[in-house]
Scaffold this motif. Structure first.
Motif, PDB file in Angstrom:
ATOM      1  N   GLY A  37     -72.510 -60.835  26.000  1.00 56.95           N
ATOM      2  CA  GLY A  37     -71.372 -60.258  26.697  1.00 56.95           C
ATOM      3  C   GLY A  37     -70.482 -61.244  27.412  1.00 56.95           C
ATOM      4  N   THR A  38     -70.675 -62.530  27.167  1.00 56.57           N
ATOM      5  CA  THR A  38     -69.873 -63.534  27.861  1.00 56.57           C
ATOM      6  C   THR A  38     -68.792 -64.154  26.975  1.00 56.57           C
ATOM      7  OG1 THR A  38     -71.598 -65.163  27.379  1.00 56.57           O
ATOM      8  CG2 THR A  38     -71.645 -64.133  29.552  1.00 56.57           C
ATOM      9  N   GLY A  39     -68.722 -63.747  25.684  1.00 58.03           N
ATOM     10  CA  GLY A  39     -67.601 -64.190  24.867  1.00 58.03           C
ATOM     11  C   GLY A  39     -67.932 -65.068  23.677  1.00 58.03           C
ATOM     12  N   LYS A  40     -69.207 -65.235  23.334  1.00 55.64           N
ATOM     13  CA  LYS A  40     -69.546 -66.101  22.204  1.00 55.64           C
ATOM     14  C   LYS A  40     -68.940 -65.594  20.900  1.00 55.64           C
ATOM     15  CE  LYS A  40     -74.040 -66.033  22.487  1.00 55.64           C
ATOM     16  NZ  LYS A  40     -74.148 -64.981  23.538  1.00 55.64           N
ATOM     17  N   THR A  41     -69.135 -64.304  20.628  1.00 55.52           N
ATOM     18  CA  THR A  41     -68.589 -63.731  19.404  1.00 55.52           C
ATOM     19  C   THR A  41     -67.064 -63.722  19.450  1.00 55.52           C
ATOM     20  OG1 THR A  41     -70.565 -62.356  19.100  1.00 55.52           O
ATOM     21  CG2 THR A  41     -68.565 -61.701  17.907  1.00 55.52           C
ATOM     22  N   THR A  42     -66.499 -63.453  20.610  1.00 59.66           N
ATOM     23  CA  THR A  42     -65.040 -63.503  20.779  1.00 59.66           C
ATOM     24  C   THR A  42     -64.508 -64.889  20.429  1.00 59.66           C
ATOM     25  OG1 THR A  42     -65.034 -61.793  22.482  1.00 59.66           O
ATOM     26  CG2 THR A  42     -63.159 -63.311  22.461  1.00 59.66           C
ATOM     27  N   PHE A  43     -65.203 -65.921  20.879  1.00 62.06           N
ATOM     28  CA  PHE A  43     -64.797 -67.291  20.583  1.00 62.06           C
ATOM     29  C   PHE A  43     -64.800 -67.548  19.081  1.00 62.06           C
ATOM     30  CE2 PHE A  43     -66.212 -71.834  20.098  1.00 62.06           C
ATOM     31  CZ  PHE A  43     -64.974 -72.398  20.366  1.00 62.06           C
ATOM     32  N   LEU A  44     -65.893 -67.184  18.402  1.00 55.25           N
ATOM     33  CA  LEU A  44     -65.985 -67.420  16.963  1.00 55.25           C
ATOM     34  C   LEU A  44     -64.929 -66.624  16.201  1.00 55.25           C
ATOM     35  CD1 LEU A  44     -69.875 -67.432  16.519  1.00 55.25           C
ATOM     36  CD2 LEU A  44     -68.335 -69.398  16.593  1.00 55.25           C
ATOM     37  N   LYS A  45     -64.715 -65.377  16.591  1.00 51.58           N
ATOM     38  CA  LYS A  45     -63.685 -64.570  15.930  1.00 51.58           C
ATOM     39  C   LYS A  45     -62.289 -65.140  16.171  1.00 51.58           C
ATOM     40  CE  LYS A  45     -65.926 -60.034  15.681  1.00 51.58           C
ATOM     41  NZ  LYS A  45     -65.862 -58.623  16.120  1.00 51.58           N
ATOM     42  N   SER A  46     -62.079 -65.707  17.339  1.00 45.73           N
ATOM     43  CA  SER A  46     -60.776 -66.307  17.639  1.00 45.73           C
ATOM     44  C   SER A  46     -60.509 -67.518  16.750  1.00 45.73           C
ATOM     45  CB  SER A  46     -60.712 -66.720  19.110  1.00 45.73           C
ATOM     46  OG  SER A  46     -60.833 -65.605  19.958  1.00 45.73           O
ATOM     47  N   LEU A  47     -61.561 -68.258  16.426  1.00 41.09           N
ATOM     48  CA  LEU A  47     -61.398 -69.444  15.589  1.00 41.09           C
ATOM     49  C   LEU A  47     -60.960 -69.106  14.174  1.00 41.09           C
ATOM     50  CD1 LEU A  47     -64.467 -71.675  16.615  1.00 41.09           C
ATOM     51  CD2 LEU A  47     -62.141 -71.688  17.534  1.00 41.09           C
ATOM     52  N   VAL A  48     -61.211 -67.869  13.742  1.00 42.46           N
ATOM     53  CA  VAL A  48     -60.808 -67.469  12.393  1.00 42.46           C
ATOM     54  C   VAL A  48     -59.681 -66.433  12.420  1.00 42.46           C
ATOM     55  CG1 VAL A  48     -63.011 -68.039  11.325  1.00 42.46           C
ATOM     56  CG2 VAL A  48     -62.693 -65.771  12.302  1.00 42.46           C
ATOM     57  N   GLY A  49     -59.051 -66.292  13.572  1.00 42.03           N
ATOM     58  CA  GLY A  49     -57.872 -65.445  13.664  1.00 42.03           C
ATOM     59  C   GLY A  49     -58.140 -63.959  13.603  1.00 42.03           C
ATOM     60  N   LEU A  50     -59.360 -63.528  13.922  1.00 36.24           N
ATOM     61  CA  LEU A  50     -59.683 -62.106  13.889  1.00 36.24           C
ATOM     62  C   LEU A  50     -59.309 -61.389  15.180  1.00 36.24           C
ATOM     63  CD1 LEU A  50     -63.153 -62.108  12.081  1.00 36.24           C
ATOM     64  CD2 LEU A  50     -60.945 -61.407  11.156  1.00 36.24           C
ATOM     65  N   LEU A  51     -58.988 -62.156  16.219  1.00 35.77           N
ATOM     66  CA  LEU A  51     -58.584 -61.563  17.487  1.00 35.77           C
ATOM     67  C   LEU A  51     -57.244 -62.168  17.918  1.00 35.77           C
ATOM     68  CD1 LEU A  51     -61.956 -61.608  19.476  1.00 35.77           C
ATOM     69  CD2 LEU A  51     -60.858 -59.631  18.419  1.00 35.77           C
ATOM     70  N   PRO A  52     -56.397 -61.372  18.549  1.00 44.47           N
ATOM     71  CA  PRO A  52     -55.117 -61.914  19.034  1.00 44.47           C
ATOM     72  C   PRO A  52     -55.323 -62.883  20.191  1.00 44.47           C
ATOM     73  CG  PRO A  52     -55.412 -59.653  19.772  1.00 44.47           C
ATOM     74  CD  PRO A  52     -56.527 -59.928  18.810  1.00 44.47           C
ATOM     75  N   ARG A  53     -54.492 -63.924  20.248  1.00 43.39           N
ATOM     76  CA  ARG A  53     -54.579 -64.928  21.298  1.00 43.39           C
ATOM     77  C   ARG A  53     -53.368 -64.807  22.214  1.00 43.39           C
ATOM     78  NH1 ARG A  53     -54.499 -67.532  16.561  1.00 43.39           N
ATOM     79  NH2 ARG A  53     -52.735 -68.849  17.069  1.00 43.39           N
ATOM     80  N   LEU A  54     -53.598 -64.962  23.495  1.00 47.10           N
ATOM     81  CA  LEU A  54     -52.467 -65.083  24.414  1.00 47.10           C
ATOM     82  C   LEU A  54     -51.816 -66.448  24.269  1.00 47.10           C
ATOM     83  CD1 LEU A  54     -53.701 -63.394  27.724  1.00 47.10           C
ATOM     84  CD2 LEU A  54     -52.178 -62.468  25.989  1.00 47.10           C
ATOM     85  N   SER A  55     -52.664 -67.448  24.021  1.00 51.84           N
ATOM     86  CA  SER A  55     -52.166 -68.801  23.774  1.00 51.84           C
ATOM     87  C   SER A  55     -53.241 -69.562  23.019  1.00 51.84           C
ATOM     88  CB  SER A  55     -51.840 -69.515  25.094  1.00 51.84           C
ATOM     89  OG  SER A  55     -53.028 -69.779  25.832  1.00 51.84           O
ATOM     90  N   GLY A  56     -52.848 -70.698  22.496  1.00 55.39           N
ATOM     91  CA  GLY A  56     -53.822 -71.547  21.829  1.00 55.39           C
ATOM     92  C   GLY A  56     -53.330 -72.087  20.507  1.00 55.39           C
ATOM     93  N   LYS A  57     -53.664 -73.343  20.260  1.00 53.71           N
ATOM     94  CA  LYS A  57     -53.321 -74.003  19.000  1.00 53.71           C
ATOM     95  C   LYS A  57     -54.616 -74.420  18.311  1.00 53.71           C
ATOM     96  CE  LYS A  57     -50.211 -77.503  17.088  1.00 53.71           C
ATOM     97  NZ  LYS A  57     -49.206 -78.540  17.410  1.00 53.71           N
TER      98      LYS A  57
END
Length: 234
Positions: A37-57
């Motif tokens: 519940g601290t964001g590990k899966t969110t991090f991995l999904k963000s790396l492959v563009g499965l979640l919207p980002r507020l910012s980040g390159k």
């Protein structure tokens, strides 16, 4: 190989990842550690563009950027969250053939069937596989993709001793092939044995374990407030 800069992700107005920076090169196995519940899966999904980002390159090899070159970026990566993401009506062989085609892989089907000991059930549909068979198939898809960046989300959960040994050997083989691997896990012993470095996801940031004299368990307890013991008798 992969560089992440200023990654910020919110979920239901809650800040999950905050201006996070990260990088990984070929031959590295990075252990990603934190409680549920601290964001590990969110991090991995963000790396492959499965979640919207507020910012980040997010860039691969300093030339391929997720936002503007999405298809080329994603072809460098393989990430399948769990065996639940397999297609229940497709066979083992159909999964392998589809992955090989989509990732334009030169890895041979016969080699993959042999290495992961799945030839005996290659024509079975996923819905008819045991959990262990599904786990073998999941690993085989990572292998046949031949992607340069491989992301695993709690890959050791539910593995029996045989498949745990298979996974450990698999990671070592991938490292020898100069693949870059991110692996989230609660199994600190396996993280210590397999990973070339370890990062903790804490309050939306990644903190790397840099003090070689400090154990993973000690750092985990320090960051996440794990009590030293019970204060009452049983």
């Amino acid at each position: 190989m992969l560089v992440v800069h200023n990654l910020t992700v919110n979920y239901k107005k809650q800040n999950i990842l905050s201006q996070l920076d990260f990088s990984i090169e070929g031959g590295e196995v990075v252990g990603l550690v934190a409680p549920n519940g601290t964001g590990k899966t969110t991090f991995l999904k963000s790396l492959v563009g499965l979640l919207p980002r507020l910012s980040g390159k997010l860039m691969i090899d300093e030339t391929i950027e997720l936002t503007n070159q999405r298809e080329q970026y994603l072809k460098q990566i393989f990430f399948l969250e769990s065996a639940q993401n397999l297609y229940p009506d497709l066979t083992v062989m159909q999964h392998l053939e589809m992955t090989k085609e989509l990732w334009h892989s030169a890895v041979e089907l016969s080699e993959t069937l042999r290495l992961f000991r799945i030839a005996s059930f290659q024509e079975k549909r996923v819905r008819n596989l045991s959990l262990g068979m599904k786990q073998q198939l999941l690993l085989s898809l990572y292998y046949i993709s031949n992607a340069q960046l491989l992301f695993f989300d709690e890959p050791l959960n539910g593995l029996d001793p045989t498949n745990t040994q298979l996974f450990n050997s698999f990671i070592k083989k991938l490292t020898a092939q100069n693949k870059a691997i991110v692996m989230s896990s609660h199994n600190l012993e396996s993280v210590a044995a397999l990973c070339t470095r370890v990062v903790f996801l804490h309050e939306g940031k990644l903190l790397e374990l840099t003090d070689s004299s400090e154990s993973l368990q000690e750092k985990y307890n320090e960051l996440f407030g794990v009590p030293g013991g019970f204060d009452y008798e049983i």
